[in-house]
Design a protein around this motif. Sequence first.
Motif, PDB file in Angstrom:
ATOM      1  N   LEU A  10       0.826  -1.201   0.000  1.00  0.00           N
ATOM      2  CA  LEU A  10       0.000   0.000   0.000  1.00  0.00           C
ATOM      3  C   LEU A  10       0.865   1.259   0.000  1.00  0.00           C
ATOM      4  O   LEU A  10       0.595   2.220  -0.726  1.00  0.00           O
ATOM      5  N   SER A  11       1.924   1.250   0.785  1.00  0.00           N
ATOM      6  CA  SER A  11       2.821   2.398   0.864  1.00  0.00           C
ATOM      7  C   SER A  11       3.527   2.655  -0.468  1.00  0.00           C
ATOM      8  O   SER A  11       3.622   3.799  -0.928  1.00  0.00           O
ATOM      9  N   LEU A  12       4.017   1.601  -1.093  1.00  0.00           N
ATOM     10  CA  LEU A  12       4.701   1.765  -2.381  1.00  0.00           C
ATOM     11  C   LEU A  12       3.737   2.204  -3.477  1.00  0.00           C
ATOM     12  O   LEU A  12       4.097   2.997  -4.344  1.00  0.00           O
ATOM     13  N   GLY A  13       2.519   1.706  -3.432  1.00  0.00           N
ATOM     14  CA  GLY A  13       1.507   2.152  -4.385  1.00  0.00           C
ATOM     15  C   GLY A  13       1.183   3.625  -4.205  1.00  0.00           C
ATOM     16  O   GLY A  13       1.060   4.380  -5.174  1.00  0.00           O
ATOM     17  N   TYR A  14       1.051   4.044  -2.947  1.00  0.00           N
ATOM     18  CA  TYR A  14       0.798   5.454  -2.644  1.00  0.00           C
ATOM     19  C   TYR A  14       1.949   6.325  -3.143  1.00  0.00           C
ATOM     20  O   TYR A  14       1.728   7.372  -3.754  1.00  0.00           O
ATOM     21  N   LEU A  15       3.174   5.903  -2.876  1.00  0.00           N
ATOM     22  CA  LEU A  15       4.337   6.670  -3.349  1.00  0.00           C
ATOM     23  C   LEU A  15       4.378   6.739  -4.868  1.00  0.00           C
ATOM     24  O   LEU A  15       4.664   7.793  -5.440  1.00  0.00           O
ATOM     25  N   GLY A  16       4.118   5.635  -5.526  1.00  0.00           N
ATOM     26  CA  GLY A  16       4.158   5.614  -6.985  1.00  0.00           C
ATOM     27  C   GLY A  16       3.153   6.569  -7.602  1.00  0.00           C
ATOM     28  O   GLY A  16       3.497   7.355  -8.487  1.00  0.00           O
ATOM     29  N   VAL A  17       1.924   6.534  -7.116  1.00  0.00           N
ATOM     30  CA  VAL A  17       0.885   7.406  -7.665  1.00  0.00           C
ATOM     31  C   VAL A  17       1.159   8.864  -7.331  1.00  0.00           C
ATOM     32  O   VAL A  17       1.113   9.740  -8.205  1.00  0.00           O
ATOM     33  N   SER A  18       1.477   9.158  -6.070  1.00  0.00           N
ATOM     34  CA  SER A  18       1.649  10.560  -5.683  1.00  0.00           C
ATOM     35  C   SER A  18       2.884  11.180  -6.332  1.00  0.00           C
ATOM     36  O   SER A  18       2.828  12.316  -6.800  1.00  0.00           O
ATOM     37  N   TRP A  19       3.999  10.446  -6.388  1.00  0.00           N
ATOM     38  CA  TRP A  19       5.196  11.018  -7.000  1.00  0.00           C
ATOM     39  C   TRP A  19       5.043  11.165  -8.502  1.00  0.00           C
ATOM     40  O   TRP A  19       5.562  12.107  -9.090  1.00  0.00           O
ATOM     41  N   THR A  20       4.330  10.244  -9.144  1.00  0.00           N
ATOM     42  CA  THR A  20       4.072  10.379 -10.575  1.00  0.00           C
ATOM     43  C   THR A  20       3.257  11.636 -10.855  1.00  0.00           C
ATOM     44  O   THR A  20       3.575  12.410 -11.769  1.00  0.00           O
ATOM     45  N   LEU A  21       2.213  11.851 -10.064  1.00  0.00           N
ATOM     46  CA  LEU A  21       1.398  13.051 -10.254  1.00  0.00           C
ATOM     47  C   LEU A  21       2.176  14.331  -9.954  1.00  0.00           C
ATOM     48  O   LEU A  21       2.030  15.332 -10.653  1.00  0.00           O
ATOM     49  N   LEU A  22       3.017  14.308  -8.928  1.00  0.00           N
ATOM     50  CA  LEU A  22       3.800  15.504  -8.605  1.00  0.00           C
ATOM     51  C   LEU A  22       4.851  15.799  -9.671  1.00  0.00           C
ATOM     52  O   LEU A  22       5.101  16.966 -10.006  1.00  0.00           O
TER      53      LEU A  22
END
Length: 59
Positions: A10-22
């Motif tokens: 869950l943490s890695l998925g959150y990081l992947g989505v949020s950093w991609t959007l940023l």
Amino acid sequence: MNTRILHLILSLGYLGVSWTLLLWLHFTTQPNLFAHFIAIPSLLLFSAYSAHQIIRRGL
């Protein structure tokens, strides 16, 4: 499934989505010193801290 592994996924998925959007936001906005040097890097750090908290404490 082990809860620790679930929190890691869950943490890695959150990081992947949020950093991609940023990063997308960083490259699509017009040049702005505040956005590129203060706001977006701060949001990257805060999202990394949030992902760390997901791993440590769970949801």
